[in-house]
Design an enzyme around this catalytic site. Structure first.
Site, mmCIF file in Angstrom:
data_model
loop_
_atom_site.group_PDB
_atom_site.id
_atom_site.type_symbol
_atom_site.label_atom_id
_atom_site.label_comp_id
_atom_site.label_asym_id
_atom_site.label_seq_id
_atom_site.Cartn_x
_atom_site.Cartn_y
_atom_site.Cartn_z
ATOM 1 N N ARG A 51 1.958 -23.004 -22.547
ATOM 2 C CA ARG A 51 3.193 -22.218 -22.476
ATOM 3 C C ARG A 51 2.856 -20.833 -23.015
ATOM 4 O O ARG A 51 1.757 -20.603 -23.519
ATOM 5 C CB ARG A 51 4.374 -22.878 -23.200
ATOM 6 C CG ARG A 51 4.107 -23.798 -24.341
ATOM 7 C CD ARG A 51 3.502 -23.139 -25.546
ATOM 8 N NE ARG A 51 4.278 -21.978 -25.941
ATOM 9 C CZ ARG A 51 3.810 -20.947 -26.627
ATOM 10 N NH1 ARG A 51 2.543 -20.903 -27.021
ATOM 11 N NH2 ARG A 51 4.577 -19.927 -26.939
ATOM 12 N N GLY A 52 3.850 -19.923 -22.898
ATOM 13 C CA GLY A 52 3.567 -18.533 -23.242
ATOM 14 C C GLY A 52 3.225 -17.797 -21.959
ATOM 15 O O GLY A 52 2.399 -18.280 -21.158
ATOM 16 N N ALA A 53 3.871 -16.635 -21.747
ATOM 17 C CA ALA A 53 3.800 -15.987 -20.434
ATOM 18 C C ALA A 53 2.372 -15.725 -19.925
ATOM 19 O O ALA A 53 2.021 -16.161 -18.822
ATOM 20 C CB ALA A 53 4.628 -14.701 -20.472
ATOM 21 N N ARG A 94 7.868 -22.796 -13.708
ATOM 22 C CA ARG A 94 8.763 -22.187 -14.714
ATOM 23 C C ARG A 94 9.240 -20.836 -14.165
ATOM 24 O O ARG A 94 8.439 -20.086 -13.599
ATOM 25 C CB ARG A 94 8.057 -22.011 -16.072
ATOM 26 C CG ARG A 94 7.820 -23.352 -16.774
ATOM 27 C CD ARG A 94 7.431 -23.186 -18.224
ATOM 28 N NE ARG A 94 8.566 -22.882 -19.080
ATOM 29 C CZ ARG A 94 8.441 -22.526 -20.370
ATOM 30 N NH1 ARG A 94 7.236 -22.417 -20.919
ATOM 31 N NH2 ARG A 94 9.515 -22.286 -21.092
ATOM 32 N N GLN A 198 7.893 -23.808 -31.663
ATOM 33 C CA GLN A 198 6.635 -23.081 -31.428
ATOM 34 C C GLN A 198 6.191 -22.339 -32.691
ATOM 35 O O GLN A 198 5.003 -22.153 -32.924
ATOM 36 C CB GLN A 198 6.801 -22.068 -30.286
ATOM 37 C CG GLN A 198 6.893 -22.669 -28.904
ATOM 38 C CD GLN A 198 8.321 -22.877 -28.463
ATOM 39 O OE1 GLN A 198 9.213 -23.057 -29.278
ATOM 40 N NE2 GLN A 198 8.562 -22.863 -27.170
ATOM 41 N N ASP A 239 8.486 -12.525 -22.146
ATOM 42 C CA ASP A 239 8.222 -13.290 -20.913
ATOM 43 C C ASP A 239 8.387 -12.433 -19.673
ATOM 44 O O ASP A 239 7.756 -12.669 -18.649
ATOM 45 C CB ASP A 239 9.135 -14.508 -20.833
ATOM 46 C CG ASP A 239 8.525 -15.626 -21.644
ATOM 47 O OD1 ASP A 239 8.622 -15.576 -22.872
ATOM 48 O OD2 ASP A 239 7.901 -16.513 -21.034
ATOM 49 N N ASN A 249 12.757 -12.867 -23.783
ATOM 50 C CA ASN A 249 11.803 -13.589 -24.634
ATOM 51 C C ASN A 249 12.504 -14.832 -25.181
ATOM 52 O O ASN A 249 13.689 -15.073 -24.884
ATOM 53 C CB ASN A 249 11.297 -12.687 -25.759
ATOM 54 C CG ASN A 249 10.110 -13.300 -26.490
ATOM 55 O OD1 ASN A 249 9.152 -13.764 -25.859
ATOM 56 N ND2 ASN A 249 10.147 -13.350 -27.811
ATOM 57 N N LYS A 250 11.780 -15.612 -25.952
ATOM 58 C CA LYS A 250 12.285 -16.888 -26.468
ATOM 59 C C LYS A 250 13.690 -16.755 -27.037
ATOM 60 O O LYS A 250 13.981 -15.793 -27.753
ATOM 61 C CB LYS A 250 11.316 -17.397 -27.546
ATOM 62 C CG LYS A 250 11.654 -18.702 -28.207
ATOM 63 C CD LYS A 250 11.937 -19.837 -27.250
ATOM 64 C CE LYS A 250 10.818 -20.111 -26.274
ATOM 65 N NZ LYS A 250 11.242 -21.030 -25.170
HETATM 66 O O1 MRU Z 1 8.939 -21.477 -23.780
HETATM 67 P P1 MRU Z 1 7.659 -20.794 -24.170
HETATM 68 O O2 MRU Z 1 7.000 -21.404 -25.358
HETATM 69 O O3 MRU Z 1 6.738 -20.619 -22.986
HETATM 70 O O4 MRU Z 1 8.113 -19.340 -24.600
HETATM 71 C C1 MRU Z 1 7.126 -18.411 -24.987
HETATM 72 C C2 MRU Z 1 7.685 -17.138 -25.469
HETATM 73 O O5 MRU Z 1 8.873 -16.900 -25.448
HETATM 74 C C3 MRU Z 1 6.701 -16.106 -25.923
HETATM 75 O O6 MRU Z 1 7.257 -15.301 -26.919
HETATM 76 C C4 MRU Z 1 6.327 -15.205 -24.719
HETATM 77 O O7 MRU Z 1 5.906 -15.962 -23.645
HETATM 78 C C5 MRU Z 1 5.304 -14.227 -25.083
HETATM 79 S S1 MRU Z 1 3.722 -14.983 -25.187
HETATM 80 C C6 MRU Z 1 2.548 -13.860 -25.531
#
Ligand code: MRU
Length: 353
Positions: A51-53, A94, A198, A239, A249-250
């Site tokens: 996970r993470g963009a 996603r 996370q 994201d 973002n999250k």
């Molecule tokens: O749902 P996730 O864990 O994929 O969400 C991730 C985030 O919101 C991160 O902050 C974002 O992707 C930036 S990662 C460098």
């Protein structure tokens, strides 16, 4: 350039197989899962193994390599047509992180121009996407750290925008790693980040792997921490960033941005330009992933909510550009982002330190 505090790599491709650290079970277990098909990888993205963009984008690029190996072996004349359904399936894994679509488009462009066995040329493209992401994080780390002018600053981060969320080093955590190496940051606070934790599971683990002390807070403690003057910067990843500088973002990021502005705490977003979507004019047009209510009603596998309660579980929120003090990218930084500044950044005319 010597890079400190840089030991974690969540994604690797070896001998025609993709390996991902399983982020669902960290920090209790550190295990890698092996993948040989793009359908398995699409499921891994959906299920949050990775996970993470930026990490999602890199993983999808390698998944296209796996699909190409399979489709070319199946039918060397029609593989370019057959692979379309694999790419479509990956695109549906996603919806919010634009890096996924950026990486798939890049792979598609190379597929269009290929002749013969696709493995080697596509693997080179995926490796480049992977390596360039790490390089971008090193650059952002340096630029973001320069913006922290306070002495002995304490910072707050949300979710995990670290090595685990990228090819390595991280975006927000890249800035934190770099500023910690420069001795500008002396304290790192991390939000737990319900419901997936996370922050508690991943950010805390990766900071400690690199010997950076970390202090966890419940999300609800952030206001009090800022009120007591204990935070200089909130530093987060993204994201997707719209063309006007609005940031998805999250979930919880928007709340932190409001708190930061009220308490005169600076708010930094660190993200590579692959996270900026020039086709989306404003944040409200960014698709926001809705996840299962079970994630809120349960803590891990244990139900914590009263039977019969319902839950609303958006995975991301949108922070308006006017709450963002700085967006840091590998091409430079912009302060108080807006449409004109983002367009100028994307065409190469930004501030560089
Ligand atoms: O749902 P996730 O864990 O994929 O969400 C991730 C985030 O919101 C991160 O902050 C974002 O992707 C930036 S990662 C460098």
């Amino acid at each position: 350039m010597v890079i400190q505090y840089d030991t974690i790599r969540p994604i690797r491709f070896d001998n025609k197989k993709l390996y991902l650290i399983d982020q669902r079970v960290l920090p209790t277990k550190k295990t890698e899962i092996e993948y040989t098909s793009s359908a398995q990888v699409a499921a891994a993205i959906k299920d949050m193994v990775v996970r993470g963009a930026p990490a999602i984008g890199i993983t999808a690029a390698y998944a296209v390599v796996l699909a190409a190996i399979q489709r070319y072996a199946e039918d060397s004349k029609n593989w370019k047509r057959l692979i379309q359904q694999d790419i479509q399936f990956l695109a549906e894994s996603r919806p919010t992180a634009v890096n996924l679509f950026w990486a798939l488009n890049k792979m598609q462009t190379h597929i269009n121009n290929l002749q013969g066995d696709p493995f080697s040329p596509l693997k080179t493209v995926a490796d480049d996407i992977h390596q360039q992401d790490i390089e971008a994080n090193y650059t952002m780390g340096k630029i973001g750290a320069e913006l922290i002018v306070q002495q002995s600053a304490a910072v707050l981060t949300h979710c995990n925008a670290g090595a685990l969320a990228t090819g390595g080093y991280g975006t927000a955590l890249g800035v934190i790693r770099s500023a910690y190496a420069d001795k500008k940051i002396i304290k790192v606070y991390a939000d737990e980040t319900r419901p997936w934790l996370q922050g508690a599971r991943l950010t805390a683990w990766e900071m400690l792997q690199d010997n950076i002390p970390v202090t966890l807070i419940a999300e609800s403690a952030a206001a009090s921490l800022m009120q007591q003057g204990k935070i200089s910067w909130v530093i987060v990843g993204a994201d997707r960033i719209a063309a006007n500088g609005d940031v998805a973002n999250k979930i919880g990021t928007y709340g932190l941005a409001i708190l930061a502005r009220y308490h005169r705490v600076k708010f930094m977003v660190a993200a590579p330009t692959t996270t900026i979507d020039m086709n989306i004019t404003q944040g409200q047009d960014i698709p926001i992933e809705q996840r299962s209510s079970d994630e809120v009603l349960h803590c891990s596998e244990h139900r914590v909510a009263a039977e019969g309660a319902q839950a609303w579980n958006p995975a991301f929120d949108v922070t308006p550009a006017n709450l963002v003090d700085a967006i840091v990218t590998e091409k430079g930084f912009i302060e108080n982002p807006n449409t004109i500044k983002i367009a100028s950044l994307m065409s190469g005319g930004s501030n560089k330190i």
